[in-house]
Write a protein that holds these residues in place. Structure first.
Motif, PDB file in Angstrom:
ATOM      1  N   TYR A 206       0.780  -1.235   0.000  1.00 36.79           N
ATOM      2  CA  TYR A 206       0.000   0.000   0.000  1.00 36.79           C
ATOM      3  C   TYR A 206       0.815   1.291   0.000  1.00 36.79           C
ATOM      4  N   TRP A 207       2.096   1.237   0.420  1.00 38.54           N
ATOM      5  CA  TRP A 207       2.874   2.466   0.533  1.00 38.54           C
ATOM      6  C   TRP A 207       4.257   2.332  -0.104  1.00 38.54           C
ATOM      7  N   PRO A 208       4.364   1.742  -1.286  1.00 34.82           N
ATOM      8  CA  PRO A 208       5.696   1.516  -1.870  1.00 34.82           C
ATOM      9  C   PRO A 208       6.440   2.808  -2.209  1.00 34.82           C
ATOM     10  N   GLY A 209       5.706   3.898  -2.384  1.00 37.54           N
ATOM     11  CA  GLY A 209       6.351   5.160  -2.727  1.00 37.54           C
ATOM     12  C   GLY A 209       6.868   5.943  -1.534  1.00 37.54           C
ATOM     13  N   GLN A 210       6.577   5.467  -0.315  1.00 36.10           N
ATOM     14  CA  GLN A 210       7.015   6.166   0.891  1.00 36.10           C
ATOM     15  C   GLN A 210       8.298   5.523   1.413  1.00 36.10           C
ATOM     16  N   ARG A 211       9.288   6.347   1.714  1.00 38.01           N
ATOM     17  CA  ARG A 211      10.588   5.828   2.147  1.00 38.01           C
ATOM     18  C   ARG A 211      10.659   5.555   3.645  1.00 38.01           C
ATOM     19  N   HIS A 212       9.748   6.172   4.407  1.00 30.87           N
ATOM     20  CA  HIS A 212       9.816   6.044   5.862  1.00 30.87           C
ATOM     21  C   HIS A 212       8.416   5.764   6.408  1.00 30.87           C
ATOM     22  N   LEU A 213       8.254   4.589   7.003  1.00 28.65           N
ATOM     23  CA  LEU A 213       6.949   4.161   7.510  1.00 28.65           C
ATOM     24  C   LEU A 213       7.124   3.570   8.899  1.00 28.65           C
ATOM     25  N   PHE A 214       6.173   3.867   9.776  1.00 30.66           N
ATOM     26  CA  PHE A 214       6.165   3.308  11.124  1.00 30.66           C
ATOM     27  C   PHE A 214       4.858   2.558  11.294  1.00 30.66           C
ATOM     28  N   PHE A 215       4.951   1.267  11.636  1.00 28.73           N
ATOM     29  CA  PHE A 215       3.766   0.418  11.779  1.00 28.73           C
ATOM     30  C   PHE A 215       3.629   0.015  13.242  1.00 28.73           C
ATOM     31  N   VAL A 216       2.409   0.089  13.745  1.00 30.27           N
ATOM     32  CA  VAL A 216       2.137  -0.301  15.128  1.00 30.27           C
ATOM     33  C   VAL A 216       1.067  -1.380  15.122  1.00 30.27           C
ATOM     34  N   LYS A 217       1.368  -2.496  15.751  1.00 35.97           N
ATOM     35  CA  LYS A 217       0.383  -3.565  15.914  1.00 35.97           C
ATOM     36  C   LYS A 217      -0.202  -3.490  17.314  1.00 35.97           C
ATOM     37  N   ALA A 218      -1.515  -3.299  17.380  1.00 42.70           N
ATOM     38  CA  ALA A 218      -2.219  -3.241  18.658  1.00 42.70           C
ATOM     39  C   ALA A 218      -3.119  -4.459  18.751  1.00 42.70           C
ATOM     40  N   GLY A 219      -2.645  -5.466  19.431  1.00 45.48           N
ATOM     41  CA  GLY A 219      -3.410  -6.688  19.627  1.00 45.48           C
ATOM     42  C   GLY A 219      -3.360  -7.077  21.085  1.00 45.48           C
ATOM     43  N   THR A 220      -3.231  -8.367  21.359  1.00 42.99           N
ATOM     44  CA  THR A 220      -3.054  -8.796  22.739  1.00 42.99           C
ATOM     45  C   THR A 220      -1.801  -8.153  23.320  1.00 42.99           C
ATOM     46  N   GLY A 221      -0.747  -8.088  22.525  1.00 42.70           N
ATOM     47  CA  GLY A 221       0.450  -7.323  22.857  1.00 42.70           C
ATOM     48  C   GLY A 221       0.557  -6.113  21.948  1.00 42.70           C
ATOM     49  N   ILE A 222       1.615  -5.352  22.105  1.00 44.19           N
ATOM     50  CA  ILE A 222       1.852  -4.175  21.269  1.00 44.19           C
ATOM     51  C   ILE A 222       3.269  -4.277  20.716  1.00 44.19           C
ATOM     52  N   GLY A 223       3.396  -4.097  19.419  1.00 42.37           N
ATOM     53  CA  GLY A 223       4.706  -4.107  18.775  1.00 42.37           C
ATOM     54  C   GLY A 223       4.742  -3.103  17.659  1.00 42.37           C
ATOM     55  N   SER A 224       5.920  -2.872  17.113  1.00 45.14           N
ATOM     56  CA  SER A 224       6.032  -1.922  16.011  1.00 45.14           C
ATOM     57  C   SER A 224       7.158  -2.334  15.081  1.00 45.14           C
ATOM     58  N   GLY A 225       7.090  -1.838  13.862  1.00 45.62           N
ATOM     59  CA  GLY A 225       8.118  -2.083  12.876  1.00 45.62           C
ATOM     60  C   GLY A 225       8.416  -0.807  12.124  1.00 45.62           C
ATOM     61  N   MET A 226       9.613  -0.728  11.539  1.00 41.53           N
ATOM     62  CA  MET A 226      10.049   0.498  10.883  1.00 41.53           C
ATOM     63  C   MET A 226      10.576   0.226   9.494  1.00 41.53           C
ATOM     64  N   VAL A 227      10.147   1.038   8.551  1.00 43.99           N
ATOM     65  CA  VAL A 227      10.786   1.103   7.242  1.00 43.99           C
ATOM     66  C   VAL A 227      11.559   2.413   7.213  1.00 43.99           C
ATOM     67  N   ILE A 228      12.865   2.301   7.067  1.00 43.91           N
ATOM     68  CA  ILE A 228      13.725   3.483   7.018  1.00 43.91           C
ATOM     69  C   ILE A 228      14.481   3.476   5.702  1.00 43.91           C
ATOM     70  N   ASP A 229      14.321   4.546   4.961  1.00 40.48           N
ATOM     71  CA  ASP A 229      14.940   4.666   3.634  1.00 40.48           C
ATOM     72  C   ASP A 229      14.574   3.479   2.748  1.00 40.48           C
ATOM     73  N   GLY A 230      13.322   3.043   2.848  1.00 39.02           N
ATOM     74  CA  GLY A 230      12.795   2.023   1.949  1.00 39.02           C
ATOM     75  C   GLY A 230      13.008   0.595   2.372  1.00 39.02           C
ATOM     76  N   ALA A 231      13.664   0.342   3.507  1.00 39.49           N
ATOM     77  CA  ALA A 231      13.958  -1.028   3.929  1.00 39.49           C
ATOM     78  C   ALA A 231      13.579  -1.242   5.384  1.00 39.49           C
ATOM     79  N   ILE A 232      13.211  -2.478   5.724  1.00 44.26           N
ATOM     80  CA  ILE A 232      12.923  -2.822   7.116  1.00 44.26           C
ATOM     81  C   ILE A 232      14.180  -2.618   7.952  1.00 44.26           C
ATOM     82  N   ASN A 233      14.016  -1.954   9.091  1.00 46.14           N
ATOM     83  CA  ASN A 233      15.126  -1.755  10.016  1.00 46.14           C
ATOM     84  C   ASN A 233      14.909  -2.646  11.230  1.00 46.14           C
TER      85      ASN A 233
END
Length: 405
Positions: A206-233
């Motif tokens: 959904y966001w291939p044109g964005q170089r920096h993305l922050f994803f937050v998963k809110a479920g039973t636990g809470i976690g997050s992931g980062m795309v920095i300069d187009g790649a998973i960090n």
């Protein structure tokens, strides 16, 4: 869609068949002419590279014609049935297993209740058994398996493919998951934290044109992931994005299941909301009450959004993302959680960081973890370096990896 027209550049050693396939897959070039324009390779060299890909059955001609100044050209595309991808998304309550084609279409999937407490040997053997049943059901036992991707609800050493540090996966730390799975699947096996795979799927779909993305998963636990300069960090040891176990001040210090006190997860995670509501034990129980319009659950979720907003505001100032995406079961119950997060982030962060920032809910309804595992494997096995190394010695990238092996 027409080919991108760019200024030709000198041919490089890395413009091998793998690079050509990469251009075809990402849509940068769909014809011989377009490939020559982007890479600077001669038409004869382009033809040789394409012949190699045709011989490996990795590409095919599409039924579409691409307009050009002369005669329309037949478009080139990835052959989606050159191999299949096996994707596994292990959750706290349920595990989803799927078979995908190379275009990331799900050919079939299964969901099973597999107990993490049974330990790695039992659970991994059950996963293998379900995958084999699924392959047989789909009639794909003679189709090559390109690779297997596995997402786990735990910190993962990506290079080693092992769980490390504290997690809900007691008994898994240090276990050689890759070695175990290779007994049944002699293919590339890639293992990552589940939220990294959700982040990858969200970014790629959904966001291939964005170089920096922050994803937050809110479920039973809470976690997050980062795309920095187009790649998973993933950070130095795979612990990047462990937002759920960062301390949040000002809301009390309840005990967290990690052993610390006052973690974000202990204040706003699904299990913490269920604790405060004195009903159930996870995000699914909370979601059921929210769908019934339970006022106490709605109030608790709104407060959880504001608490999460405190941590996400800090991450916004630190990372300056283009977009923040909220996923997980609690994000599917309405706008209350998202509204609380937006309110605090825009209030706490500097205008420069939020001027063009978008904070949105995921568009995935389900199967995001499966998609992320598929992208992870496909990106690896079809990467120019890996693919060229196979083709240079006349080896098919999926040779010897039949689904029925």
């Amino acid at each position: 869609m027409t080919d991108a027209v760019t200024t030709a550049t000198p041919a490089r050693a890395e413009d091998g068949p793998g690079r050509i396939l990469e251009l075809i897959i990402n849509g940068s070039a769909r014809t011989r002419t377009g490939i020559a324009q982007i890479t600077g390779l001669s038409r004869s060299t382009v033809g040789q590279r394409l012949d190699t890909l045709f011989d490996a059955q990795l590409i095919q001609e599409s039924s579409d014609n691409v307009p050009s100044r002369g005669r329309p050209s037949r478009a080139l595309e990835l052959n989606p049935r050159a191999g299949v991808l096996l994707s596994v998304d292990v959750g706290e309550e349920r595990t989803r297993m799927a078979v995908l084609d190379l275009n990331m279409a799900i050919l079939g999937d299964r969901v099973a209740r597999l107990a993490l407490g049974d330990g790695p040997e039992i659970l991994l053997d059950r996963i293998t058994a379900v995958l084999r049943e699924l392959i047989d059901h789909l009639g794909l036992d003679q189709t090559a398996v390109a690779g297997l991707g596995l997402g786990l609800p735990a910190p993962v050493d990506y290079e080693a493919g092992r769980v490390q540090g504290w997690s809900i996966m007691s008994g898994w730390e240090g276990y050689d998951i890759r070695r175990h799975l290779r007994r049944s699947w002699p293919v590339p096996i890639l293992i990552d934290n589940d939220v990294n795979l959700l982040t990858l799927a969200e970014h790629r779909r959904y966001w291939p044109g964005q170089r920096h993305l922050f994803f937050v998963k809110a479920g039973t636990g809470i976690g997050s992931g980062m795309v920095i300069d187009g790649a998973i960090n993933r950070g130095a040891q795979g612990a990047a994005g462990d937002i759920g176990h960062a301390h949040v001040a000002g809301f009390g210090d309840p005990q967290c299941r990690c052993g610390n006190a006052g973690c974000l997860e202990s204040l706003a995670g699904g299990w913490a909301l269920a604790r405060d509501l004195r009903e159930g034990h996870d995000a699914r129980d909370v979601a059921d009450r929210l769908r019934r319009g339970d006022s106490a659950a709605v109030t608790g979720l709104r407060q959880a959004g504001r608490i999460m907003g405190e941590s996400i505001a800090y991450a916004t100032s630190l990372l300056n993302p283009d977009v923040i995406v909220l996923g997980g079961l609690l994000a599917t119950t309405g706008d209350d959680l998202l509204a609380g997060i937006r309110q605090v982030v825009y209030q706490r962060s500097l205008p420069l960081a939020t001027r063009q920032l978008r904070i949105v809910s995921t568009r995935y309804k389900s199967r995001a973890g499966i998609a992320g595992a598929g992208y992870l494997v496909r990106d690896h096995v079809l990467s120019p370096a890996v693919l060229d190394a196979c083709l240079a010695v006349g080896k098919s990238p999926f040779a010897g990896a039949g689904a029925g092996s």
